[in-house]
Write a protein that holds these residues in place. Structure first.
Motif, PDB file in Angstrom:
ATOM      1  N   GLY A 130       0.938  -1.647   0.395  1.00 12.51           N
ATOM      2  CA  GLY A 130       0.377   0.049   0.387  1.00 12.51           C
ATOM      3  C   GLY A 130       0.697   1.612  -0.227  1.00 12.51           C
ATOM      4  N   CYS A 131       0.071   2.476   0.013  1.00 15.46           N
ATOM      5  CA  CYS A 131       1.132   3.667   0.181  1.00 15.46           C
ATOM      6  C   CYS A 131       1.978   3.831   1.173  1.00 15.46           C
ATOM      7  N   ILE A 132       3.097   4.138   1.083  1.00 13.46           N
ATOM      8  CA  ILE A 132       3.712   4.285   2.006  1.00 13.46           C
ATOM      9  C   ILE A 132       4.036   5.761   2.339  1.00 13.46           C
ATOM     10  N   LEU A 133       3.028   6.581   1.790  1.00 15.16           N
ATOM     11  CA  LEU A 133       3.055   7.854   2.625  1.00 15.16           C
ATOM     12  C   LEU A 133       2.340   7.786   3.562  1.00 15.16           C
ATOM     13  N   CYS A 134       0.667   6.861   3.622  1.00 16.31           N
ATOM     14  CA  CYS A 134       0.069   6.815   4.814  1.00 16.31           C
ATOM     15  C   CYS A 134       0.316   6.092   5.421  1.00 16.31           C
ATOM     16  N   TYR A 135       1.623   4.908   5.263  1.00 19.25           N
ATOM     17  CA  TYR A 135       2.010   4.094   6.342  1.00 19.25           C
ATOM     18  C   TYR A 135       2.948   4.733   6.566  1.00 19.25           C
ATOM     19  N   LEU A 189       2.269   4.466  -3.923  1.00 22.83           N
ATOM     20  CA  LEU A 189       1.598   5.839  -4.171  1.00 22.83           C
ATOM     21  C   LEU A 189       0.356   5.317  -4.066  1.00 22.83           C
ATOM     22  N   CYS A 190      -0.773   5.686  -2.976  1.00 25.64           N
ATOM     23  CA  CYS A 190      -1.980   5.962  -2.821  1.00 25.64           C
ATOM     24  C   CYS A 190      -2.794   7.419  -4.184  1.00 25.64           C
ATOM     25  N   PRO A 191      -4.229   6.696  -4.710  1.00 28.76           N
ATOM     26  CA  PRO A 191      -4.047   7.427  -6.263  1.00 28.76           C
ATOM     27  C   PRO A 191      -4.182   9.430  -5.614  1.00 28.76           C
ATOM     28  N   GLU A 192      -4.426   9.934  -4.564  1.00 28.98           N
ATOM     29  CA  GLU A 192      -4.379  11.127  -3.883  1.00 28.98           C
ATOM     30  C   GLU A 192      -3.020  11.841  -3.903  1.00 28.98           C
ATOM     31  N   HIS A 193      -2.025  10.786  -3.154  1.00 23.15           N
ATOM     32  CA  HIS A 193      -1.053  11.043  -2.894  1.00 23.15           C
ATOM     33  C   HIS A 193       0.148  10.691  -3.715  1.00 23.15           C
ATOM     34  N   HIS A 194      -0.781  10.479  -5.238  1.00 26.69           N
ATOM     35  CA  HIS A 194       0.443  10.390  -6.226  1.00 26.69           C
ATOM     36  C   HIS A 194      -0.409  11.546  -7.052  1.00 26.69           C
TER      37      HIS A 194
HETATM   38 ZN   LIG Z   1      -1.580   7.375   0.435  1.00 31.70          ZN
END
Ligand SMILES: [Zn+2]
Ligand SMILES: [Zn+2]
Length: 94
Positions: free
Chosen positions: A17-22, A51-56
């Motif tokens: 999953g998204c590394i930034l969310c993590y 990255l998730c769509p938002e953080h990408h």
């Molecule tokens: Zn994210």
């Protein structure tokens, strides 16, 4: 076209999953896309992070904000996220 090894690695990233969310403490497993770090030049060999769509691509994402603003906003660099990706998931060839 991605090689078999790349596809396998991309699947591992997607799975994490998204590394930034993590990093932000939202937990693991946010559905993610592959972001290529461009500084290496050749896209085929560019390092990648999930990255998730938002953080990408979203308004708070690396492409939405631009790399500089993104790094300021989260107080970390693209490289920090790459290091964390390799730490959590492993590097593509190791
Ligand atoms: Zn994210
Ligand atoms: Zn990207």
């Amino acid at each position: 076209m991605a090689s078999k090894a790349e596809q396998k690695y991309f699947a591992k990233l997607a799975d994490f999953g998204c590394i930034l969310c993590y990093k932000l403490g939202y937990g693991e497993g946010t559905p993610s896309e592959i972001h290529h770090l461009r500084k290496a030049g050749i896209r085929a060999n560019a390092p990648v992070i999930p990255l998730c769509p938002e953080h990408h691509r979203g308004n708070t994402g690396i492409h939405g904000l631009g790399k500089k603003a993104f790094e300021r906003m989260y107080d970390l660099t693209e490289d920090d996220l790459l290091q964390l990706t390799h730490f959590m998931i492993g590097a593509p060839n190791g």
